[in-house]
Design a protein around this motif. Structure first.
Motif, PDB file in Angstrom:
ATOM      1  N   PRO A  24       3.044   2.809   1.450  1.00  0.00           N
ATOM      2  CA  PRO A  24       3.280   1.448   1.970  1.00  0.00           C
ATOM      3  C   PRO A  24       4.161   0.600   1.044  1.00  0.00           C
ATOM      4  CG  PRO A  24       0.963   2.029   2.188  1.00  0.00           C
ATOM      5  CD  PRO A  24       1.614   3.105   1.381  1.00  0.00           C
ATOM      6  N   LEU A  25       4.065   0.805  -0.258  1.00  0.00           N
ATOM      7  CA  LEU A  25       4.904   0.057  -1.201  1.00  0.00           C
ATOM      8  C   LEU A  25       6.371   0.460  -1.056  1.00  0.00           C
ATOM      9  CD1 LEU A  25       2.534   0.356  -4.282  1.00  0.00           C
ATOM     10  CD2 LEU A  25       2.892  -1.685  -2.869  1.00  0.00           C
ATOM     11  N   ALA A  26       6.605   1.756  -0.862  1.00  0.00           N
ATOM     12  CA  ALA A  26       7.970   2.241  -0.676  1.00  0.00           C
ATOM     13  C   ALA A  26       8.552   1.719   0.635  1.00  0.00           C
ATOM     14  CB  ALA A  26       8.000   3.767  -0.706  1.00  0.00           C
ATOM     15  N   VAL A  27       7.759   1.766   1.689  1.00  0.00           N
ATOM     16  CA  VAL A  27       8.223   1.292   2.997  1.00  0.00           C
ATOM     17  C   VAL A  27       8.590  -0.187   2.925  1.00  0.00           C
ATOM     18  CG1 VAL A  27       7.480   0.839   5.378  1.00  0.00           C
ATOM     19  CG2 VAL A  27       6.989   3.052   4.318  1.00  0.00           C
ATOM     20  N   THR A  28       7.768  -0.973   2.242  1.00  0.00           N
ATOM     21  CA  THR A  28       8.041  -2.405   2.085  1.00  0.00           C
ATOM     22  C   THR A  28       9.373  -2.626   1.364  1.00  0.00           C
ATOM     23  OG1 THR A  28       5.693  -2.939   2.068  1.00  0.00           O
ATOM     24  CG2 THR A  28       7.168  -4.569   1.089  1.00  0.00           C
ATOM     25  N   ALA A  29       9.712  -1.743   0.430  1.00  0.00           N
ATOM     26  CA  ALA A  29      10.972  -1.860  -0.314  1.00  0.00           C
ATOM     27  C   ALA A  29      12.152  -1.264   0.453  1.00  0.00           C
ATOM     28  CB  ALA A  29      10.838  -1.181  -1.675  1.00  0.00           C
ATOM     29  N   GLY A  30      11.887  -0.685   1.635  1.00  0.00           N
ATOM     30  CA  GLY A  30      12.966  -0.137   2.452  1.00  0.00           C
ATOM     31  C   GLY A  30      13.443   1.238   2.052  1.00  0.00           C
ATOM     32  N   VAL A  31      12.573   2.019   1.378  1.00  0.00           N
ATOM     33  CA  VAL A  31      12.944   3.376   0.978  1.00  0.00           C
ATOM     34  C   VAL A  31      11.904   4.362   1.493  1.00  0.00           C
ATOM     35  CG1 VAL A  31      14.168   2.597  -1.088  1.00  0.00           C
ATOM     36  CG2 VAL A  31      11.784   3.265  -1.272  1.00  0.00           C
ATOM     37  N   ASP A  32      12.280   5.632   1.494  1.00  0.00           N
ATOM     38  CA  ASP A  32      11.367   6.696   1.895  1.00  0.00           C
ATOM     39  C   ASP A  32      10.708   7.293   0.660  1.00  0.00           C
ATOM     40  OD1 ASP A  32      11.980   6.686   4.701  1.00  0.00           O
ATOM     41  OD2 ASP A  32      13.873   7.689   4.223  1.00  0.00           O
ATOM     42  N   LEU A  33       9.405   7.473   0.740  1.00  0.00           N
ATOM     43  CA  LEU A  33       8.676   8.170  -0.318  1.00  0.00           C
ATOM     44  C   LEU A  33       8.752   9.651   0.034  1.00  0.00           C
ATOM     45  CD1 LEU A  33       6.878   7.908  -2.836  1.00  0.00           C
ATOM     46  CD2 LEU A  33       4.923   7.784  -1.300  1.00  0.00           C
ATOM     47  N   GLU A  34       9.614  10.370  -0.653  1.00  0.00           N
ATOM     48  CA  GLU A  34       9.873  11.769  -0.322  1.00  0.00           C
ATOM     49  C   GLU A  34       8.806  12.711  -0.846  1.00  0.00           C
ATOM     50  OE1 GLU A  34      12.084  13.052   1.656  1.00  0.00           O
ATOM     51  OE2 GLU A  34      13.294  11.269   1.989  1.00  0.00           O
ATOM     52  N   GLU A  35       8.368  12.475  -2.082  1.00  0.00           N
ATOM     53  CA  GLU A  35       7.442  13.434  -2.682  1.00  0.00           C
ATOM     54  C   GLU A  35       6.639  12.758  -3.783  1.00  0.00           C
ATOM     55  OE1 GLU A  35       7.658  18.025  -4.308  1.00  0.00           O
ATOM     56  OE2 GLU A  35       9.477  16.817  -4.329  1.00  0.00           O
ATOM     57  N   VAL A  36       5.376  13.154  -3.881  1.00  0.00           N
ATOM     58  CA  VAL A  36       4.500  12.719  -4.963  1.00  0.00           C
ATOM     59  C   VAL A  36       3.848  13.975  -5.521  1.00  0.00           C
ATOM     60  CG1 VAL A  36       2.478  11.358  -5.595  1.00  0.00           C
ATOM     61  CG2 VAL A  36       4.028  10.515  -3.841  1.00  0.00           C
ATOM     62  N   THR A  37       4.021  14.218  -6.808  1.00  0.00           N
ATOM     63  CA  THR A  37       3.481  15.425  -7.429  1.00  0.00           C
ATOM     64  C   THR A  37       2.820  15.076  -8.756  1.00  0.00           C
ATOM     65  OG1 THR A  37       5.322  16.668  -6.485  1.00  0.00           O
ATOM     66  CG2 THR A  37       4.031  17.770  -8.183  1.00  0.00           C
ATOM     67  N   LEU A  38       1.567  15.418  -8.886  1.00  0.00           N
ATOM     68  CA  LEU A  38       0.847  15.251 -10.149  1.00  0.00           C
ATOM     69  C   LEU A  38       0.745  16.617 -10.802  1.00  0.00           C
ATOM     70  CD1 LEU A  38      -0.747  13.288 -11.999  1.00  0.00           C
ATOM     71  CD2 LEU A  38      -2.805  14.036 -10.781  1.00  0.00           C
ATOM     72  N   SER A  39       1.193  16.712 -12.046  1.00  0.00           N
ATOM     73  CA  SER A  39       1.142  17.989 -12.757  1.00  0.00           C
ATOM     74  C   SER A  39       0.746  17.740 -14.204  1.00  0.00           C
ATOM     75  CB  SER A  39       2.507  18.685 -12.690  1.00  0.00           C
ATOM     76  OG  SER A  39       3.512  17.870 -13.244  1.00  0.00           O
ATOM     77  N   LYS A  40       0.454  18.824 -14.904  1.00  0.00           N
ATOM     78  CA  LYS A  40       0.152  18.745 -16.343  1.00  0.00           C
ATOM     79  C   LYS A  40       1.336  19.291 -17.107  1.00  0.00           C
ATOM     80  CE  LYS A  40      -4.643  18.341 -16.908  1.00  0.00           C
ATOM     81  NZ  LYS A  40      -5.246  17.642 -17.969  1.00  0.00           N
ATOM     82  N   VAL A  41       1.782  18.502 -18.091  1.00  0.00           N
ATOM     83  CA  VAL A  41       2.888  18.918 -18.946  1.00  0.00           C
ATOM     84  C   VAL A  41       2.432  18.708 -20.376  1.00  0.00           C
ATOM     85  CG1 VAL A  41       5.284  18.505 -19.605  1.00  0.00           C
ATOM     86  CG2 VAL A  41       4.614  18.279 -17.210  1.00  0.00           C
ATOM     87  N   GLY A  42       2.273  19.790 -21.107  1.00  0.00           N
ATOM     88  CA  GLY A  42       1.844  19.683 -22.500  1.00  0.00           C
ATOM     89  C   GLY A  42       0.509  18.983 -22.668  1.00  0.00           C
ATOM     90  N   GLY A  43      -0.411  19.203 -21.750  1.00  0.00           N
ATOM     91  CA  GLY A  43      -1.729  18.593 -21.840  1.00  0.00           C
ATOM     92  C   GLY A  43      -1.797  17.171 -21.296  1.00  0.00           C
ATOM     93  N   ARG A  44      -0.661  16.609 -20.874  1.00  0.00           N
ATOM     94  CA  ARG A  44      -0.634  15.252 -20.312  1.00  0.00           C
ATOM     95  C   ARG A  44      -0.382  15.334 -18.813  1.00  0.00           C
ATOM     96  NH1 ARG A  44       2.816  10.989 -23.170  1.00  0.00           N
ATOM     97  NH2 ARG A  44       1.054   9.691 -22.599  1.00  0.00           N
ATOM     98  N   ARG A  45      -0.951  14.384 -18.095  1.00  0.00           N
ATOM     99  CA  ARG A  45      -0.704  14.309 -16.652  1.00  0.00           C
ATOM    100  C   ARG A  45       0.590  13.539 -16.410  1.00  0.00           C
ATOM    101  NH1 ARG A  45      -5.755  12.026 -13.579  1.00  0.00           N
ATOM    102  NH2 ARG A  45      -5.326  10.295 -14.975  1.00  0.00           N
ATOM    103  N   VAL A  46       1.422  14.095 -15.556  1.00  0.00           N
ATOM    104  CA  VAL A  46       2.695  13.474 -15.194  1.00  0.00           C
ATOM    105  C   VAL A  46       2.714  13.317 -13.679  1.00  0.00           C
ATOM    106  CG1 VAL A  46       5.205  13.700 -15.200  1.00  0.00           C
ATOM    107  CG2 VAL A  46       3.881  14.505 -17.164  1.00  0.00           C
ATOM    108  N   LEU A  47       2.943  12.084 -13.225  1.00  0.00           N
ATOM    109  CA  LEU A  47       3.035  11.795 -11.809  1.00  0.00           C
ATOM    110  C   LEU A  47       4.503  11.543 -11.473  1.00  0.00           C
ATOM    111  CD1 LEU A  47       1.670  11.275  -9.097  1.00  0.00           C
ATOM    112  CD2 LEU A  47       1.372   8.889  -9.792  1.00  0.00           C
TER     113      LEU A  47
END
Length: 192
Positions: free
Chosen positions: A15-38
């Protein structure tokens, strides 16, 4: 069907992306070096500018750190990365093909083989490609592909990109002519 963490994050942020007039293409949460990266990928017709990325990075951070975000993501630390899709992004939706108009793409077909061509037009069902002649001999041909026929497709990198239509070329020429911000007018010299 169960929803994944990435799906729930997508629902929170879209909804935040839509309000700004853009498409939210992808959301990916992963672990990189023991840290979470969104990783959050945004796109829009004409691309996404840096101001929009910065605005949405702040808005996403506030949403993720708020009660709804904490309920989805948890309390642990994470690094938020917001950007636009790279050139190697797969073309999977009709809007991706629309945004790739005039670009050279390589498509692997579900029945085997591949096709390389320039995107002329696209709609909700498929894409029309201009296929260049073999070894530069002959004339280019056109081929319509239904999206269902395409197993995988990507835009190809072109350093000397050709294929701008007349409107794009006119826009480019207008940008060059109008460097002072004042629209040029056709002026006839005074007759003496």
């Amino acid at each position: 069907m169960s929803t994944t963490l990435n799906d729930r994050l997508h629902v929170l942020l879209e909804p935040l992306a839509v309000t700004a007039g853009v498409d939210l293409e992808e959301v990916t949460l992963s672990k990189v070096g023991g840290r979470r990266v969104l990783d959050v990928t945004l796109d829009a017709d004409g691309g996404v500018d840096l101001d929009t990325v910065a605005e949405l990075s702040r808005a996403f951070g506030e949403a993720l750190d708020g009660p709804e975000g904490t309920a989805v993501l948890g309390d642990g630390e994470y690094r938020l990365e917001v950007g636009s899709p790279g050139v190697d992004r797969l073309l999977t939706l009709p809007r991706h093909w629309h945004r790739a108009r005039t670009r050279l793409v390589k498509a692997q077909l579900g029945a085997g083989g591949e096709v390389t061509g320039r995107v002329l037009e696209s709609d909700e069902d498929g894409v029309l490609l201009e296929i260049p002649p073999v070894k530069g001999r002959g004339k280019a041909t056109e081929r319509r592909l239904a999206y269902a026929e395409i197993a995988k497709a990507r835009v190809q990198v072109e350093f000397n990109r050709k294929g701008l239509d007349d409107a794009d070329e006119a826009d480019d020429a207008e940008d060059v002519d109008d460097v002072d911000g004042v629209e040029d007018a056709d002026v006839e010299p005074d007759e003496a």
